[in-house]
Write an enzyme that holds these catalytic residues in place. Structure first.
Site, mmCIF file in Angstrom:
data_model
loop_
_atom_site.group_PDB
_atom_site.id
_atom_site.type_symbol
_atom_site.label_atom_id
_atom_site.label_comp_id
_atom_site.label_asym_id
_atom_site.label_seq_id
_atom_site.Cartn_x
_atom_site.Cartn_y
_atom_site.Cartn_z
ATOM 1 N N ASP A 32 47.512 72.123 39.265
ATOM 2 C CA ASP A 32 46.129 72.709 39.425
ATOM 3 C C ASP A 32 46.289 74.007 38.937
ATOM 4 O O ASP A 32 45.636 75.033 39.657
ATOM 5 C CB ASP A 32 45.272 72.298 40.487
ATOM 6 N N GLU A 208 37.102 65.218 35.352
ATOM 7 C CA GLU A 208 37.145 66.326 36.392
ATOM 8 C C GLU A 208 38.087 67.351 35.545
ATOM 9 O O GLU A 208 38.324 67.327 34.638
ATOM 10 C CB GLU A 208 37.937 65.948 37.445
#
Length: 318
Positions: A32, A208
Site C-alpha cells: 500500500d 478499493e
C-alpha cells in the site's frame, strides 16, 4: 560451446539481477505505497506485511516510512505508527496516506474500531499528526474521523478503508476512501474535521485503494478494480473534483504473485512515478507483498499510458 553459452547466460542473468531495483524495499515485506514529495525528497509511507508463508489472511501490525533523494536508495525510518497509537483502534494497519499542510504532516490511516460508545466496530479512518514527515506522530483528535455508522450504502463492515487525501489549488482539502464504493468528503482547514456531508459513488469496476490528485486542471481518480481477479488499476478523470467522472480504462494489469495491487503517484525532479506492490520477493505472496516503482507517462490529452511493470525499476533521479 554449450558450456561457454551457459556461462555467458549465467553472467547475463547475474548482471540483470544486480541492476534490478524492483521491489525497492527488500528487507521487509511492504504494501500500500503512499509517496509524497517534501523539500526535494520523497517520503514513502507503507503498510508492513508480517504474515507467515502459509497464512491465508493479512497480518499488518504497523506502518513504516522510507525516504529517498534519488528514487533508488531508500532509508527505512522504522515503525512510526501503529493501530496501538490510537486508543479507539484495534486490528491491522491497512492502507494509509500522509499529506503536508502548513508545516504539519497529517497521516490518514485505516484500521478497525473497538466496539464502544462511539462505534459498534468495523473499519474506521483515523488521522495522526506530526511536525516532521518522520514523526513522532500522535493521534490528532483522540477519536476516529470516519466510523462504520457514517456510511450505510454497503452492509459489510470493512467499507471504510484506504483513505487518500489532497488539497486543491483553492485550499480546499478532500478525503476519498472506500471498499466496494467510493466515498468523499470535504475537510476543514485543520485537516481533522469533516466539512459537510459524505458523498458516495461507484466508478466503473471500482473496488478499493483510491488515489486522488490533480494535474493541469484535470482531476484523476486512480483505483484498484474489480473487473477481474486479481486486481488491476483503472482510472477516471473529471474537470470538477465532485464529478462527473469519466472512465478512462486500465493502466496496470495484474501484478506478479499477488491478487491485490495499490497505486501511489507523484511527480519528482521532472518525471512521473507510479508506485504499486506485488508478491515477487522470495517467499512473497498476496499476504507478503513488496513495493515497486516504475515510470508513468501521460499522453498530450492528459490520459495515462499503460504502466510497464519492470524488474529494473527506475534510474537515479537527477
Amino acid at each position: 560451446m554449450n558450456k561457454k553459452l551457459t556461462t555467458l547466460a549465467l553472467a547475463c542473468l547475474a548482471f540483470l539481477g544486480a541492476k534490478a531495483q524492483n521491489p525497492i524495499i527488500k528487507h521487509i515485506f511492504t504494501a500500500d505505497p503512499a509517496p509524497i514529495v517534501y523539500k526535494n525528497k520523497v517520503y514513502l509511507y507503507t503498510g508492513h506485511d508480517t504474515a507467515s508463508v502459509t497464512a491465508t489472511n493479512y497480518k499488518m501490525p504497523d506502518w513504516h516510512v522510507f525516504s529517498s533523494s534519488d528514487m533508488v536508495n531508500w532509508k527505512d525510518h522504522g515503525v512510526l505508527l501503529s493501530p496501538q497509537t490510537f486508543s479507539w483502534a484495534t486490528g491491522d494497519a491497512y492502507a494509509a496516506q500522509c499529506i503536508e499542510r502548513n508545516g504539519k504532516f497529517y497521516w490518514f490511516v485505516s484500521t478497525f474500531h473497538k466496539s464502544d460508545a462511539d462505534s459498534k466496530g468495523g473499519a474506521a479512518i483515523g488521522v495522526a499528526v506530526s511536525d516532521s514527515p518522520t514523526g513522532p506522530f500522535k493521534d490528532a483528535i483522540g477519536k476516529a474521523l470516519i466510523v462504520n455508522e457514517m456510511t450505510t450504502d454497503l452492509k459489510h463492515s470493512w467499507d471504510d478503508i484506504d483513505p487518500t487525501v489532497f488539497v486543491d489549488d483553492d485550499g480546499q482539502a478532500y478525503l476519498f476512501w472506500g471498499n466496494g464504493s467510493c466515498k468523499w468528503v470535504k475537510l476543514k482547514s485543520n485537516m481533522t474535521e469533516m466539512d459537510g456531508a459524505i458523498t458516495t459513488f461507484k466508478p466503473k469496476n471500482y473496488i478499493e485503494g483510491p488515489w486522488i490528485y490533480k494535474r493541469k486542471n484535470l482531476y484523476y481518480l486512480v483505483y484498484a478494480s474489480a473487473g477481474t481477479k486479481p486486481e488491476m488499476i483503472e482510472y477516471c478523470t473529471a474537470t470538477n473534483v465532485a464529478g462527473p467522472w469519466t472512465y478512462r480504462g486500465i493502466i496496470q494489469d495484474n501484478v506478479p504473485n499477488s491478487f491485490t495491487t495499490h497505486p501511489g503517484i507523484i511527480d519528482f525532479k521532472g518525471k512521473s512515478y507510479f508506485f504499486y506492490h506485488n508478491g515477487s520477493l522470495p517467499t512473497g505472496g498476496s499476504y507478503r507483498r513488496s513495493i515497486c516503482v516504475d515510470y508513468m507517462y501521460y499522453n498530450a490529452d492528459g490520459t495515462i499510458q499503460k504502466i510497464i511493470q519492470t524488474k529494473e525499476g527506475v534510474k537515479p533521479a537527477k
